[in-house]
Write a protein that holds these residues in place. Structure first.
Motif, short mmCIF file in Angstrom:
data_model
loop_
_atom_site.label_atom_id
_atom_site.label_comp_id
_atom_site.label_asym_id
_atom_site.label_seq_id
_atom_site.Cartn_x
_atom_site.Cartn_y
_atom_site.Cartn_z
N GLY A 187 3.51 0.82 -12.11
CA GLY A 187 1.92 0.61 -12.30
C GLY A 187 1.17 -0.54 -11.63
O GLY A 187 2.05 -1.33 -11.17
N TYR A 188 0.19 -0.70 -11.84
CA TYR A 188 -0.80 -1.90 -11.16
C TYR A 188 -1.95 -1.88 -11.85
O TYR A 188 -2.48 -1.00 -12.58
CB TYR A 188 -0.81 -1.92 -9.57
N VAL A 220 0.97 -6.09 -10.80
CA VAL A 220 1.99 -4.95 -10.75
C VAL A 220 2.54 -4.72 -12.18
O VAL A 220 2.95 -5.75 -12.71
CB VAL A 220 2.86 -4.94 -9.53
N ASP A 249 0.48 6.20 -7.28
CA ASP A 249 -0.94 7.01 -7.38
C ASP A 249 -0.62 8.48 -7.45
O ASP A 249 -1.08 9.24 -7.98
CB ASP A 249 -1.74 6.85 -6.33
N ILE A 279 2.10 1.62 -3.53
CA ILE A 279 1.02 2.23 -4.41
C ILE A 279 0.55 3.45 -4.13
O ILE A 279 0.39 4.03 -5.19
CB ILE A 279 -0.14 1.10 -4.19
N GLY A 280 0.72 3.90 -2.96
CA GLY A 280 0.49 5.37 -2.67
C GLY A 280 1.44 6.28 -3.44
O GLY A 280 1.13 7.26 -4.09
N THR A 333 0.47 -10.09 -8.27
CA THR A 333 0.61 -9.40 -6.95
C THR A 333 1.42 -10.46 -5.90
O THR A 333 2.48 -9.88 -5.33
CB THR A 333 -0.46 -8.78 -6.26
N GLN A 389 0.81 -1.25 0.08
CA GLN A 389 -0.03 0.00 -0.07
C GLN A 389 0.87 1.27 -0.08
O GLN A 389 0.54 2.34 -0.67
CB GLN A 389 -1.14 -0.07 1.23
N PRO A 430 -4.77 -4.76 -5.86
CA PRO A 430 -4.40 -5.10 -7.22
C PRO A 430 -4.02 -6.38 -7.60
O PRO A 430 -3.67 -7.24 -6.75
CB PRO A 430 -2.82 -4.24 -7.33
N PRO A 438 -7.60 -2.59 -8.52
CA PRO A 438 -7.85 -1.57 -7.46
C PRO A 438 -6.84 -1.26 -6.71
O PRO A 438 -6.08 -2.21 -6.56
CB PRO A 438 -9.15 -2.01 -6.47
N SER A 439 -6.47 -0.07 -6.20
CA SER A 439 -5.38 0.21 -5.56
C SER A 439 -5.07 -0.35 -4.22
O SER A 439 -4.33 -0.76 -3.87
CB SER A 439 -5.02 1.82 -5.21
N ASP A 440 -6.56 -0.81 -3.53
CA ASP A 440 -6.10 -1.24 -2.30
C ASP A 440 -6.03 -3.03 -2.49
O ASP A 440 -5.62 -3.70 -1.65
CB ASP A 440 -7.38 -1.10 -1.50
#
Length: 186
Positions: free
Chosen positions: A76-77, A87, A36, A32-33, A101, A29, A84, A80-82
């Motif tokens: 990238g992924y 990747v 984003d 991914i943050g 993932t 997470q 994925p 959904p970001s929560d």
């Protein structure tokens, strides 16, 4: 003797060009943050079998290593970001990779979930007469004072070549956004 380097020295070299942040024991997470926010993340893992081994340096340090140690850039992924599904990695040998993932997490975990975040727009400036180091926004319309002065920046591993010396009048003309509390130096 020829094994390679990890996140801390790479992040330090990166500071010559733009803001970088070394991560250790990061989680999905967290990276991914950063993705984003438009920040690529260099991650360490391995190719091949990934066999672990250790050795002692002449200075008495224990080096934990993985055969086939290899770095890739997470860009990238998919999903959904929560949670994925995949990747997206740029690999200097194999090109663009889409990994599920779980495969990524296992590979990345072999080397302490180490990473370097590359901030795409930061610019650091200071004037010749002031020890304050400022980070500018992408559009250079706001400035943020680092929570340390020039001497602290250098003593904590910052690289002077990454700071541009500019006219104090120009710095004064930029809106003050406050203090940037954390600068990820090791």
């Amino acid at each position: 003797t020829g094994y390679g380097v990890y996140w801390d020295p790479i992040a330090k070299v990166g500071l010559k060009y733009r803001r970088t942040q070394a991560l250790r024991n990061a989680n999905l997470q967290e990276v991914i943050g950063h993705l984003d926010q438009g920040r690529p993340v260099v991650v360490w893992g391995y190719f091949g079998g990934g066999n672990r081994y250790t050795w002692n340096t002449p200075q008495g340090y224990i080096i934990n290593a993985v055969h086939g140690e290899h770095a890739r850039t997470l860009v990238g992924y998919v999903g959904p970001s929560d949670n994925p599904e995949q990747v997206i990695l740029l690999d200097p040998i194999y090109g663009e990779l889409y990994w599920d993932t779980q495969r990524f997490l296992e590979n990345w975990g072999a080397l302490e979930n180490g990473a370097v975040v590359v901030y795409h727009h930061s610019r650091w400036v200071k004037s010749a007469n002031d020890n304050t180091v400022w980070e500018l926004s992408a559009d250079a319309k706001k400035k943020y004072a680092l929570a340390m002065n020039w001497d602290s920046f250098i003593s904590q591993g910052g690289v002077g070549e990454g700071i541009h010396t500019v006219d104090q009048t120009w710095i004064d003309s930029i809106e003050n956004g406050g203090i940037l509390e954390s600068l990820p130096l090791q």
